[in-house]
Design a protein around this motif. Structure first.
Motif, PDB file in Angstrom:
ATOM      1  N   GLY A  83       0.789  -1.229   0.000  1.00 15.32           N
ATOM      2  CA  GLY A  83       0.000   0.000   0.000  1.00 15.32           C
ATOM      3  C   GLY A  83       0.814   1.268   0.000  1.00 15.32           C
ATOM      4  N   SER A  84       2.153   1.172   0.148  1.00 13.06           N
ATOM      5  CA  SER A  84       2.985   2.368   0.059  1.00 13.06           C
ATOM      6  C   SER A  84       3.028   2.844  -1.393  1.00 13.06           C
ATOM      7  CB  SER A  84       4.389   2.085   0.575  1.00 13.06           C
ATOM      8  OG  SER A  84       4.975   1.005  -0.138  1.00 13.06           O
ATOM      9  N   VAL A  85       3.226   4.139  -1.572  1.00  5.04           N
ATOM     10  CA  VAL A  85       3.073   4.744  -2.892  1.00  5.04           C
ATOM     11  C   VAL A  85       4.405   5.285  -3.387  1.00  5.04           C
ATOM     12  CG1 VAL A  85       2.466   7.005  -1.921  1.00  5.04           C
ATOM     13  CG2 VAL A  85       1.736   6.418  -4.248  1.00  5.04           C
ATOM     14  N   THR A  86       4.596   5.228  -4.674  1.00  4.86           N
ATOM     15  CA  THR A  86       5.693   5.874  -5.372  1.00  4.86           C
ATOM     16  C   THR A  86       5.122   6.480  -6.647  1.00  4.86           C
ATOM     17  OG1 THR A  86       7.907   5.585  -6.292  1.00  4.86           O
ATOM     18  CG2 THR A  86       6.340   3.810  -6.653  1.00  4.86           C
ATOM     19  N   ASN A  87       5.947   7.148  -7.421  1.00  2.00           N
ATOM     20  CA  ASN A  87       5.457   7.751  -8.658  1.00  2.00           C
ATOM     21  C   ASN A  87       6.557   7.728  -9.703  1.00  2.00           C
ATOM     22  OD1 ASN A  87       7.036  10.345  -8.330  1.00  2.00           O
ATOM     23  ND2 ASN A  87       5.676  10.528  -6.557  1.00  2.00           N
ATOM     24  N   VAL A  88       6.139   7.751 -10.956  1.00  2.00           N
ATOM     25  CA  VAL A  88       7.043   7.782 -12.103  1.00  2.00           C
ATOM     26  C   VAL A  88       6.520   8.818 -13.088  1.00  2.00           C
ATOM     27  CG1 VAL A  88       7.894   5.422 -11.908  1.00  2.00           C
ATOM     28  CG2 VAL A  88       5.782   5.854 -13.134  1.00  2.00           C
ATOM     29  N   ARG A  89       7.435   9.419 -13.824  1.00  2.00           N
ATOM     30  CA  ARG A  89       7.060  10.410 -14.842  1.00  2.00           C
ATOM     31  C   ARG A  89       6.959   9.706 -16.187  1.00  2.00           C
ATOM     32  NH1 ARG A  89       6.695  15.702 -14.931  1.00  2.00           N
ATOM     33  NH2 ARG A  89       7.567  15.795 -12.813  1.00  2.00           N
ATOM     34  N   ILE A  90       5.765   9.693 -16.752  1.00  2.00           N
ATOM     35  CA  ILE A  90       5.512   9.010 -18.008  1.00  2.00           C
ATOM     36  C   ILE A  90       4.645   9.897 -18.881  1.00  2.00           C
ATOM     37  CG2 ILE A  90       5.705   6.714 -16.983  1.00  2.00           C
ATOM     38  CD1 ILE A  90       2.670   6.599 -16.914  1.00  2.00           C
ATOM     39  N   ASN A  91       4.303   9.405 -20.077  1.00  2.61           N
ATOM     40  CA  ASN A  91       3.373  10.105 -20.963  1.00  2.61           C
ATOM     41  C   ASN A  91       2.339   9.118 -21.483  1.00  2.61           C
ATOM     42  OD1 ASN A  91       4.437   8.812 -23.404  1.00  2.61           O
ATOM     43  ND2 ASN A  91       6.216  10.137 -23.122  1.00  2.61           N
ATOM     44  N   SER A  92       1.350   9.645 -22.170  1.00  2.05           N
ATOM     45  CA  SER A  92       0.228   8.829 -22.621  1.00  2.05           C
ATOM     46  C   SER A  92       0.592   7.890 -23.755  1.00  2.05           C
ATOM     47  CB  SER A  92      -0.925   9.738 -23.057  1.00  2.05           C
ATOM     48  OG  SER A  92      -0.502  10.620 -24.087  1.00  2.05           O
ATOM     49  N   CYS A  93       1.737   8.071 -24.374  1.00  2.00           N
ATOM     50  CA  CYS A  93       2.156   7.180 -25.462  1.00  2.00           C
ATOM     51  C   CYS A  93       2.793   5.898 -24.946  1.00  2.00           C
ATOM     52  CB  CYS A  93       3.143   7.904 -26.386  1.00  2.00           C
ATOM     53  SG  CYS A  93       2.462   9.367 -27.195  1.00  2.00           S
ATOM     54  N   MET A  94       3.169   5.861 -23.686  1.00  2.00           N
ATOM     55  CA  MET A  94       3.864   4.700 -23.131  1.00  2.00           C
ATOM     56  C   MET A  94       2.860   3.623 -22.760  1.00  2.00           C
ATOM     57  SD  MET A  94       6.589   6.768 -20.726  1.00  2.00           S
ATOM     58  CE  MET A  94       7.465   5.270 -20.256  1.00  2.00           C
ATOM     59  N   ARG A  95       3.214   2.386 -23.098  1.00  2.00           N
ATOM     60  CA  ARG A  95       2.379   1.241 -22.774  1.00  2.00           C
ATOM     61  C   ARG A  95       2.826   0.606 -21.458  1.00  2.00           C
ATOM     62  NH1 ARG A  95       1.487  -1.643 -28.737  1.00  2.00           N
ATOM     63  NH2 ARG A  95       0.691   0.254 -29.789  1.00  2.00           N
ATOM     64  N   THR A  96       2.113  -0.420 -21.058  1.00  2.00           N
ATOM     65  CA  THR A  96       2.358  -1.029 -19.749  1.00  2.00           C
ATOM     66  C   THR A  96       3.793  -1.524 -19.574  1.00  2.00           C
ATOM     67  OG1 THR A  96       0.018  -1.680 -19.635  1.00  2.00           O
ATOM     68  CG2 THR A  96       1.551  -2.788 -18.142  1.00  2.00           C
ATOM     69  N   PRO A  97       4.392  -2.267 -20.512  1.00  2.00           N
ATOM     70  CA  PRO A  97       5.782  -2.698 -20.303  1.00  2.00           C
ATOM     71  C   PRO A  97       6.764  -1.544 -20.169  1.00  2.00           C
ATOM     72  CG  PRO A  97       4.747  -3.974 -22.061  1.00  2.00           C
ATOM     73  CD  PRO A  97       3.832  -2.841 -21.751  1.00  2.00           C
ATOM     74  N   GLN A  98       6.530  -0.444 -20.882  1.00  2.00           N
ATOM     75  CA  GLN A  98       7.430   0.704 -20.783  1.00  2.00           C
ATOM     76  C   GLN A  98       7.317   1.363 -19.410  1.00  2.00           C
ATOM     77  OE1 GLN A  98       5.773   2.653 -24.287  1.00  2.00           O
ATOM     78  NE2 GLN A  98       7.694   2.313 -25.391  1.00  2.00           N
TER      79      GLN A  98
END
Length: 328
Positions: free
Chosen positions: A190-205
């Motif tokens: 339940g601990s949280v982290t975050n990543v910077r992504i964009n809408s073009c990236m798929r699940t494996p990316q």
């Protein structure tokens, strides 16, 4: 009109109208107004691109392995061993006219000079000069020993500035930095982290970005992303899905829906129909089972009565036929 021109892709052969995405994106940014979780969007050659931080919650059951620098490593000394004493000219320290010796004497503890009376013989002055020379030699030797001790400390432990420099270039999970002894661990559920992504990236990316952020040795194929709702519904994101757009379409409130990182083989999907019964307690669920059992018994009795009735009719019709007649 082609879907690729009028919509935003969220999965394989799945598109959503651009106006719908922008409407949800506006609501999303209003919810996170003044926070770094707000998303930005732009258009490139008619394609809408959304980018920003995505919160991902840890939901792992098995430990993971980190590949990180730790305090077990030592600082490599310069190629020349004499460079450790650069800036410390011992010859200049012994000379009374050197500027370095003046700075050292200013930093050294104050000394009390003892002057002999006039009646003291001349050899007393010579003894004082010899003692002064011995003190200067001992002070130079003391400074040299102190420098060597500092070199040994730097070789065994990192200096605070080096530790801060390493911490700035290392990410942590839940605020903790793990060394070689605790590199295998299970993140708190339940601990949280975050990543910077964009809408073009798929699940494996997205998975690869998350694992590279913490330098996790496990393969991205070992994990999967799930949309977990408060109701208990759990949907696994496909490899062709776009997590950031799906997060926007689910709404900004994480009390309703969260993105979880789980094992690909341990995580299981829960449909909405099944999720309705997950939150109930065992006595309530047991009462549901009892009622379903009673309803099942009633349906079985109806089928049996109908079968018995039809059997009687068929036997009656067969009894009315003459003995020598045959059915066509």
């Amino acid at each position: 009109m082609d879907n690729t021109e009028c919509g935003v892709q969220i999965g394989e052969n799945k598109f959503i109208r651009k106006a719908t995405v922008l409407s949800h994106l506006k609501t999303y940014n209003l919810y996170y107004e003044g926070q770094n979780l707000q998303l930005r969007h732009r258009e490139e050659e008619g394609e809408l691109i959304v980018e920003g931080l995505l919160n991902i919650f840890w939901g792992l059951r098995r430990p993971i392995r980190l590949q990180m620098q730790d305090d077990h490593e030592r600082i490599r000394p310069p190629p020349s061993s004499t460079s450790w004493h650069s800036g410390c000219n011992l010859d200049s320290q012994g000379s009374p006219n050197g500027t370095d010796s003046q700075e050292m004497t200013q930093q050294s503890p104050p000394t009390v000079e003892v002057t002999a009376p006039d009646s003291q013989p001349e050899n007393g002055g010579e003894m004082e000069e010899e003692e002064a020379e011995e003190d200067s030699e001992s002070s130079a030797q003391l400074l040299r020993t102190k420098s060597d001790a500092g070199v040994l400390r730097r070789g065994q432990r990192r200096s605070p500035s080096d530790q801060r420099k390493i911490r700035r270039h290392r990410f942590s999970i839940n605020g903790h930095f793990y060394n070689h002894k605790t590199s295998v661990f299970t993140p708190s559920f339940g601990s949280v982290t975050n990543v910077r992504i964009n809408s073009c990236m798929r699940t494996p990316q997205v998975l690869r970005v998350l694992l590279n952020k913490f330098k996790i040795e496990n393969s991205p194929d070992d994990f999967a992303l799930y949309l977990v709702h408060t109701s208990g519904e759990r949907a696994k994101l496909k490899r062709t899905d776009h997590p950031l757009v799906l997060r926007v379409m689910q709404g900004p409130c994480e009390q309703v829906c969260k993105v979880f990182l789980m094992e690909a083989d341990l995580g299981e999907e829960v449909t909405y129909d099944v999720a309705q019964y997950i939150k109930f307690e065992m006595p309530v669920l047991q009462s549901f089972i009892t009622k379903l059992k009673e309803e099942e018994d009633r349906e079985v009795q109806k089928l049996r009565r109908r079968y018995t009735y039809l059997r009687c009719i068929i036997e009656k019709q067969l009894g009315c036929l003459p003995e020598g007649s045959t059915c066509m």
